[in-house]
Design an enzyme around this catalytic site. Structure first.
Site, PDB file in Angstrom:
ATOM      1  CG  ASN A 191      -1.839  -1.219   1.211  1.00 36.71           C
ATOM      2  OD1 ASN A 191      -2.265  -1.663   0.144  1.00 36.71           O
ATOM      3  ND2 ASN A 191      -2.058  -1.789   2.374  1.00 36.71           N
ATOM      4  NE  ARG A 192       3.082   2.773  -5.104  1.00 29.92           N
ATOM      5  CZ  ARG A 192       2.969   1.631  -5.782  1.00 29.92           C
ATOM      6  NH1 ARG A 192       3.021   0.459  -5.148  1.00 29.92           N
ATOM      7  NH2 ARG A 192       2.822   1.636  -7.085  1.00 29.92           N
TER       8      ARG A 192
END
Ligand SMILES: Cc1cc2nc3c(=O)[nH]c(=O)nc-3n(C[C@H](O)[C@H](O)[C@H](O)COP(=O)(O)O)c2cc1C
Length: 214
Positions: A191-192
């Protein structure tokens, strides 16, 4: 505008925490390098090196990291190349490397100094003979005739010049040591929400470590 397609893969790597990191960033780099050397398909020593002119006009290019020591990172090149000229005007540089299998990036910046002639010579003499002759043959970063024959003729000339002799270290060729004042370790996460830790030099052998937002 045309949107470009990447691999679209998640950067879902393992967690990285302060407790896992070595107090010494050069040792930490070496640990990650050893893991990359085992797992990466590409050359784990390839780095993108950025230099800048006196006026702050930047350039980057790939080079190979050839050694690390207790003071910094060593790479080798032609001292008269564009990077050599930049480093003469402004002895500061930055590099980063990305190891895609382990989803790790390391970004480094610091001051750059020439290594000793003995260190340059030791590395130069370890290279295959044709690489040593090419260093003599190529006026790196200078404009040359369009025909490749120019380079091949230069190489032949050097083969004749040094026939039956040791190929000596060219006076215009050697190593630089980047002495880091900052090293950032980046671990790709899902999710970065990547894990990033910055080491900033605060004294002799002393580093302040800070987590950075991804
Ligand atoms: C993967 C890779 C590794 C390279 N390693 C070196 C190197 O160790 N030393 C070097 O002088 N050039 C190396 N080169 C060539 C440089 O990228 C560059 O073309 C050359 O050094 C001239 O750069 P400059 O004109 O900015 O000085 C490498 C290129 C690639 C793609």
């Amino acid at each position: 505008m045309i949107f470009l397609e990447g691999s679209g893969k998640e950067f879902a790597g393992p967690p990285l925490s302060l407790e896992q990191l070595d107090a010494d960033p050069l040792r930490q780099f070496f640990t990650w390098y050893q893991e990359a050397a085992r797992t990466e398909a590409g050359d784990p020593t390839a780095i993108a090196l950025a230099t800048s002119s006196r006026e702050g006009r930047m350039r980057s290019r790939m080079v190979l990291l050839k050694a690390i020591d207790e003071r910094g990172f060593l790479f080798f090149t032609n001292y008269r190349s564009r990077k050599g000229k930049d480093l003469e005007e402004n002895p500061q540089a930055a590099f980063c490397c990305f190891w895609p299998v382990s989803l790790r990036q390391v970004c480094v910046r610091g001051a750059v100094e020439k290594v000793s002639t003995e260190e340059s010579n030791a590395y130069f003499q370890s290279r295959p003979v044709l690489s040593r002759l090419s260093a003599w043959a190529s006026p790196q970063s200078e404009p040359i005739p369009a025909e490749r024959a120019f380079l091949e003729n230069r190489l032949r000339e050097m083969q004749e010049r040094f026939a039956g002799k040791e190929v000596p270290l060219p006076p215009f060729w050697g190593g630089y040591r980047l002495v880091p004042d900052e090293i950032e370790f980046w671990q790709g996460r899902s999710n970065r929400l990547h894990d990033r830790f910055l080491y900033a030099r605060i004294g002799d052998g002393q580093w302040k470590r800070t987590r950075l937002a991804p």
